[in-house]
Design an enzyme around this catalytic site. Structure first.
Site: not given
Ligand code: E4P
Length: 214
Positions: A27, A56, A82-84
């Site tokens: 997402t 996310v 976790i998207k960074v």
């Protein structure tokens, strides 16, 4: 090859998952906005359907902000990735989170050198955006090919997620290159199933069955 769906549309995820071929979800804030729901609500709903990794993305740009958002996400759902963003702060966050056992997806990657840096943090995933590269007249799949080749020279644990997929041929090219994952918009996932000769062939067999002797 793993198939992720690139969407926050819960109904589309439920439908696509009927055949149990969806290995994960990605997402982003744009996709969540399009879902018309808030972050926590939509991520919670997706997590009830898909047990695989769900990427996310927050909006923090500093290390402290990103770590704090990540802590919230993993509190909300157990399968959060976790998207960074592909920045120095993003990669610092990636190293930190991975060292705590929280998986990270380094997003907005547009070059092999960026992917190499991301892999060195121990990130679980790196996401080159092929469609957006094609949009500016570059060859997105060539970048994926370079990244996969570089990773295969070493023992990086990082998996390559081909992102910003715009067509079925992007998925096929990703598979030919040997990318670990393609994250596919639901519309394109549906197109993967179809061929006019399949429909025509089914019709012909049914017609001929009716014509045969009882
Ligand atoms: C990947 O994780 C992103 O959500 C996505 O693939 C971006 O694609 P777009 O270029 O179609 O927005």
């Amino acid at each position: 090859m793993k198939f992720f769906l690139d969407t926050a549309d819960v109904d589309a995820i439920r439908k696509a998952n009927e055949l149990r071929m969806v290995d994960g979800i990605t997402t982003n804030p744009t996709l969540i906005m399009k879902s018309g729901k808030n972050h926590r609500e939509v991520i919670g709903e997706i997590s009830k359907i898909i047990k695989g990794p769900i990427s996310v993305e927050g909006v923090g740009l500093t290390f402290d902000e990103m770590v704090s958002e990540a802590e919230n996400f993993v509190d909300w759902i157990p399968n959060a990735v976790i998207k960074v963003p592909m920045t120095k702060e993003g990669l610092r966050t990636a190293s930190h989170l991975e060292s705590r056992g929280i998986p990270v997806n380094v997003t907005l990657v547009f070059s092999p050198s960026q992917a190499l840096l991301a892999a060195k943090t121990g990130a679980s995933y790196v996401s080159p955006f092929v469609g957006r590269l094609d949009d500016i007249g570059q060859n997105g799949m060539k970048v994926v090919d370079d990244i996969v080749r570089i990773f295969s020279n070493y023992k990086f644990k990082t998996e390559v997620i081909v992102a910003s997929v715009r067509s079925v041929s992007h998925v096929v090219e990703a598979a030919k290159i040997g990318a670990h994952i393609a994250t596919i918009p639901p519309k394109i996932y549906e197109e993967m199933w179809n061929h006019e000769l399949t429909d025509k062939g089914i019709k012909k067999f049914l017609d001929d069955y009716k014509k045969s002797k009882a």
